[in-house]
Scaffold this active site. Structure first.
Site, mmCIF file in Angstrom:
data_model
loop_
_atom_site.group_PDB
_atom_site.id
_atom_site.type_symbol
_atom_site.label_atom_id
_atom_site.label_comp_id
_atom_site.label_asym_id
_atom_site.label_seq_id
_atom_site.Cartn_x
_atom_site.Cartn_y
_atom_site.Cartn_z
ATOM 1 N N SER A 119 0.826 -1.213 0.000
ATOM 2 C CA SER A 119 0.000 0.000 0.000
ATOM 3 C C SER A 119 0.851 1.250 0.000
ATOM 4 C CB SER A 119 -0.851 0.046 1.276
ATOM 5 O OG SER A 119 -1.646 -1.080 1.393
ATOM 6 N N HIS A 140 -1.171 -2.910 -7.263
ATOM 7 C CA HIS A 140 -1.869 -2.585 -6.019
ATOM 8 C C HIS A 140 -3.375 -2.723 -6.209
ATOM 9 C CE1 HIS A 140 -3.035 0.584 -2.814
ATOM 10 N NE2 HIS A 140 -2.890 -0.609 -2.254
ATOM 11 N N GLU A 152 -3.900 -0.284 -9.201
ATOM 12 C CA GLU A 152 -2.841 0.670 -9.543
ATOM 13 C C GLU A 152 -1.644 -0.134 -10.040
ATOM 14 O OE1 GLU A 152 -3.344 4.512 -6.682
ATOM 15 O OE2 GLU A 152 -2.598 2.728 -5.680
ATOM 16 N N ASN A 190 -3.820 5.930 -1.880
ATOM 17 C CA ASN A 190 -3.517 6.044 -0.446
ATOM 18 C C ASN A 190 -2.910 7.390 -0.070
ATOM 19 O OD1 ASN A 190 -4.619 3.679 0.417
ATOM 20 N ND2 ASN A 190 -2.768 2.489 0.035
HETATM 21 N N1 CAA Z 1 -16.991 -11.419 -2.137
HETATM 22 C C1 CAA Z 1 -18.151 -11.488 -2.814
HETATM 23 N N2 CAA Z 1 -19.215 -10.716 -2.524
HETATM 24 C C2 CAA Z 1 -19.109 -9.865 -1.486
HETATM 25 C C3 CAA Z 1 -17.931 -9.758 -0.719
HETATM 26 C C4 CAA Z 1 -16.830 -10.579 -1.087
HETATM 27 N N3 CAA Z 1 -15.636 -10.537 -0.440
HETATM 28 N N4 CAA Z 1 -18.121 -8.821 0.252
HETATM 29 C C5 CAA Z 1 -19.367 -8.362 0.099
HETATM 30 N N5 CAA Z 1 -19.970 -8.984 -0.955
HETATM 31 C C6 CAA Z 1 -21.303 -8.725 -1.501
HETATM 32 C C7 CAA Z 1 -22.392 -9.044 -0.504
HETATM 33 O O1 CAA Z 1 -22.820 -10.377 -0.646
HETATM 34 C C8 CAA Z 1 -23.466 -8.068 -0.886
HETATM 35 O O2 CAA Z 1 -24.215 -8.550 -1.979
HETATM 36 P P1 CAA Z 1 -25.766 -8.090 -2.178
HETATM 37 O O3 CAA Z 1 -25.733 -6.622 -2.393
HETATM 38 O O4 CAA Z 1 -26.184 -8.858 -3.385
HETATM 39 O O5 CAA Z 1 -26.425 -8.499 -0.915
HETATM 40 C C9 CAA Z 1 -22.725 -6.845 -1.402
HETATM 41 O O6 CAA Z 1 -21.409 -7.317 -1.752
HETATM 42 C C10 CAA Z 1 -22.625 -5.783 -0.366
HETATM 43 O O7 CAA Z 1 -22.048 -6.374 0.770
HETATM 44 P P2 CAA Z 1 -22.443 -5.997 2.221
HETATM 45 O O8 CAA Z 1 -23.910 -6.110 2.425
HETATM 46 O O9 CAA Z 1 -21.531 -6.728 3.154
HETATM 47 O O10 CAA Z 1 -22.208 -4.465 2.171
HETATM 48 P P3 CAA Z 1 -21.070 -3.585 2.705
HETATM 49 O O11 CAA Z 1 -21.489 -2.234 2.365
HETATM 50 O O12 CAA Z 1 -20.753 -3.879 4.123
HETATM 51 O O13 CAA Z 1 -19.761 -3.974 1.861
HETATM 52 C C11 CAA Z 1 -18.378 -2.994 0.163
HETATM 53 C C12 CAA Z 1 -19.628 -3.783 0.507
HETATM 54 C C13 CAA Z 1 -17.964 -3.349 -1.249
HETATM 55 C C14 CAA Z 1 -17.222 -3.361 1.081
HETATM 56 C C15 CAA Z 1 -18.727 -1.480 0.202
HETATM 57 O O14 CAA Z 1 -19.122 -1.101 1.484
HETATM 58 C C16 CAA Z 1 -17.569 -0.610 -0.194
HETATM 59 O O15 CAA Z 1 -17.322 -0.377 -1.366
HETATM 60 N N6 CAA Z 1 -16.818 -0.079 0.813
HETATM 61 C C17 CAA Z 1 -15.621 0.741 0.547
HETATM 62 C C18 CAA Z 1 -14.459 -0.145 0.211
HETATM 63 C C19 CAA Z 1 -13.215 0.634 -0.059
HETATM 64 O O16 CAA Z 1 -13.141 1.853 -0.040
HETATM 65 N N7 CAA Z 1 -12.132 -0.109 -0.315
HETATM 66 C C20 CAA Z 1 -10.828 0.445 -0.531
HETATM 67 C C21 CAA Z 1 -10.047 0.359 0.744
HETATM 68 S S1 CAA Z 1 -8.440 1.098 0.602
HETATM 69 C C22 CAA Z 1 -7.526 -0.094 -0.136
HETATM 70 O O17 CAA Z 1 -7.958 -1.176 -0.396
HETATM 71 C C23 CAA Z 1 -6.107 0.274 -0.437
HETATM 72 C C24 CAA Z 1 -5.118 0.090 0.631
HETATM 73 O O18 CAA Z 1 -3.940 -0.075 0.271
HETATM 74 C C25 CAA Z 1 -5.436 0.120 2.057
HETATM 75 P P1 NAD Z 2 -3.247 -9.597 6.260
HETATM 76 O O1 NAD Z 2 -2.666 -9.381 7.612
HETATM 77 O O2 NAD Z 2 -4.709 -9.844 6.129
HETATM 78 O O3 NAD Z 2 -2.502 -10.808 5.503
HETATM 79 C C1 NAD Z 2 -1.119 -10.916 5.384
HETATM 80 C C2 NAD Z 2 -0.836 -12.412 5.324
HETATM 81 O O4 NAD Z 2 0.499 -12.644 4.875
HETATM 82 C C3 NAD Z 2 -0.953 -13.108 6.679
HETATM 83 O O5 NAD Z 2 -1.941 -14.116 6.593
HETATM 84 C C4 NAD Z 2 0.435 -13.679 6.940
HETATM 85 O O6 NAD Z 2 0.435 -14.947 7.571
HETATM 86 C C5 NAD Z 2 0.962 -13.804 5.523
HETATM 87 N N1 NAD Z 2 2.429 -13.842 5.421
HETATM 88 C C6 NAD Z 2 3.349 -13.097 6.098
HETATM 89 N N2 NAD Z 2 4.589 -13.412 5.682
HETATM 90 C C7 NAD Z 2 4.450 -14.381 4.727
HETATM 91 C C8 NAD Z 2 5.356 -15.120 3.899
HETATM 92 N N3 NAD Z 2 6.680 -14.892 3.983
HETATM 93 N N4 NAD Z 2 4.866 -16.022 3.025
HETATM 94 C C9 NAD Z 2 3.526 -16.219 2.934
HETATM 95 N N5 NAD Z 2 2.619 -15.556 3.680
HETATM 96 C C10 NAD Z 2 3.067 -14.648 4.555
HETATM 97 O O7 NAD Z 2 -2.816 -8.315 5.407
HETATM 98 P P2 NAD Z 2 -3.500 -7.737 4.088
HETATM 99 O O8 NAD Z 2 -4.525 -6.739 4.475
HETATM 100 O O9 NAD Z 2 -3.844 -8.871 3.196
HETATM 101 O O10 NAD Z 2 -2.272 -6.924 3.465
HETATM 102 C C11 NAD Z 2 -1.282 -7.544 2.669
HETATM 103 C C12 NAD Z 2 -0.573 -6.493 1.839
HETATM 104 O O11 NAD Z 2 -1.524 -5.852 0.977
HETATM 105 C C13 NAD Z 2 0.094 -5.370 2.637
HETATM 106 O O12 NAD Z 2 1.250 -4.957 1.972
HETATM 107 C C14 NAD Z 2 -0.972 -4.274 2.612
HETATM 108 O O13 NAD Z 2 -0.435 -2.989 2.808
HETATM 109 C C15 NAD Z 2 -1.500 -4.446 1.206
HETATM 110 N N6 NAD Z 2 -2.867 -3.934 0.980
HETATM 111 C C16 NAD Z 2 -3.803 -4.056 1.960
HETATM 112 C C17 NAD Z 2 -5.093 -3.584 1.730
HETATM 113 C C18 NAD Z 2 -6.159 -3.706 2.758
HETATM 114 O O14 NAD Z 2 -7.202 -3.036 2.618
HETATM 115 N N7 NAD Z 2 -6.008 -4.498 3.806
HETATM 116 C C19 NAD Z 2 -5.424 -3.038 0.479
HETATM 117 C C20 NAD Z 2 -4.438 -2.978 -0.529
HETATM 118 C C21 NAD Z 2 -3.147 -3.417 -0.247
#
Ligand code: CAA
Ligand code: NAD
Length: 295
Positions: A119, A140, A152, A190
């Site tokens: 991330s 990503h 990404e 991010n």
């Molecule tokens: N696989 C398949 N289907 C799924 C699922 C999964 N993992 N998770 C949820 N669903 C389905 C559910 O079955 C549901 O289907 P219906 O509408 O047909 O009932 C639908 O998706 C909605 O699910 P929920 O009722 O659980 O609703 P929710 O609102 O709690 O979750 C969500 C849906 C897609 C997560 C939505 O809330 C959302 O878009 N949230 C924002 C997510 C977001 O911003 N993600 C980016 C995070 S940042 C990142 O990822 C980058 C980083 O590096 C950190």
């Molecule tokens: P997580 O904690 O859910 O999963 C990480 C997993 O990696 C764990 O199950 C751990 O046992 C496993 N692991 C650690 N070392 C390992 C190795 N050497 N070989 C095999 N498995 C190993 O974390 P996550 O949320 O899946 O995040 C994973 C990566 O993705 C991070 O770099 C995170 O920044 C990035 N990311 C996370 C998100 C998010 O929303 N959580 C979104 C985009 C990117």
């Protein structure tokens, strides 16, 4: 070169989603975890997610079974030897990732592409752990991977144009819309999202509103699918905290500074949905209640 066989390292939140998307797209996919228990947990979440697509009529039961059949779960890194692309999705920690990439570089064939789903960690810095700077990039994905449409594609100054193109094509094969970005911590999304999330924690600590009211404000006021606290619980409070630390170290700007509350929640094991408690309590996952200990 074409990508025929994919490897995914880590089967947590992201690794399970990336493996699922690759398998549904038709790629034989090797997925590795550190223990059988973690592997089983990741595979169970893939099966649950695929079952939801079947329930909604977006996949047939046969397609679900075929996707599961394309997954090759393993504990051995050696099983990546004949993969054309390996995507790393382990914990957001520079040293752990570099150690892994150095090992992978010795195991996979010379022409294979290595990618990180990080991330926030510099792709260029991860690349230095390998002897294949031209065949290294960031891929990503977003959480939850099976539903989120963006990927990404991160190129470094050393990534070959052919490899960037393969990354863009791979994202499209998985049904994602790719955006191309350069290697700056946080990339596009991010860099903009994390200051917003940590500002929500500061707003909470300043008494601007409750967890529920701040979340409701952003949902109804901005049409976000979830508020910042629910989103941090989805991403993982631990992962959010690691990302803020990395971005802060990179930019030294207060907008990225990790709020003390985040660090303390991680120490207390309040990592969000995946640990059962974060800003909300998921004892009843369909009906989360705010975590009263934080109010
Ligand atoms: N696989 C398949 N289907 C799924 C699922 C999964 N993992 N998770 C949820 N669903 C389905 C559910 O079955 C549901 O289907 P219906 O509408 O047909 O009932 C639908 O998706 C909605 O699910 P929920 O009722 O659980 O609703 P929710 O609102 O709690 O979750 C969500 C849906 C897609 C997560 C939505 O809330 C959302 O878009 N949230 C924002 C997510 C977001 O911003 N993600 C980016 C995070 S940042 C990142 O990822 C980058 C980083 O590096 C950190
Ligand atoms: P997580 O904690 O859910 O999963 C990480 C997993 O990696 C764990 O199950 C751990 O046992 C496993 N692991 C650690 N070392 C390992 C190795 N050497 N070989 C095999 N498995 C190993 O974390 P996550 O949320 O899946 O995040 C994973 C990566 O993705 C991070 O770099 C995170 O920044 C990035 N990311 C996370 C998100 C998010 O929303 N959580 C979104 C985009 C990117």
């Amino acid at each position: 070169m074409e990508i025929h066989k994919v490897g995914v390292v880590g089967c947590g939140l992201m690794g399970s989603g990336i493996s699922q998307a690759a398998a549904v797209a038709g790629f034989p996919t090797v997925v590795r975890e550190l223990s059988q228990e973690l592997l089983d947990r990741g595979l169970a979440s893939i099966a649950r997610s695929l079952a939801k697509f079947v329930e909604k009529g977006e996949l047939t039961a046969v397609e679900k079974a075929q996707a599961l059949g394309r997954l090759q779960p393993t504990l051995a890194l050696e099983d990546f030897a004949d993969c054309d692309l390996v995507v790393e999705a382990i914990v957001e920690n520079l040293d752990r990732k570099k150690e892994l990439f150095a090992e992978l570089d010795r195991i996979v064939k010379p022409e294979a592409i290595l990618a990180s789903n990080t991330s926030s960690i510099s792709i260029t810095e991860l690349m230095t752990a390998t002897r294949r700077p031209t065949r290294f990039l960031g891929l990503h994905f977003f959480n939850p991977v099976p539903l989120m449409k963006l990927a990404e594609v991160v190129r470094t100054v050393a990534t070959e144009p052919e490899v960037v193109q393969l990354g863009l094509d791979f994202a499209r094969r998985l049904g994602k819309t790719p955006v191309l970005t350069t290697d700056r911590a946080g990339f596009i999304v991010n860099r903009l999202l994390i200051p917003y999330l940590v500002d929500a924690v500061r707003a909470l600590q300043e008494g601007v509103g409750t967890i529920e009211d701040i979340d409701q404000g952003m949902k109804l006021g901005c049409n976000h699918p979830m508020g910042p606290f629910a989103l941090m619980d989805l991403v993982g409070v631990d992962t959010t905290c690691y990302i803020t630390e990395i971005l802060f170290n990179e930019f030294r700007e207060s907008r990225f500074a990790p709020p003390p509350l985040l660090k303390r929640m991680v120490l207390a094991g309040m990592c969000g949905r995946k640990s059962g408690k974060g800003f909300y309590d998921y004892a009843d996952p369909k009906n989360p209640k705010v975590n009263k200990l934080l109010q």
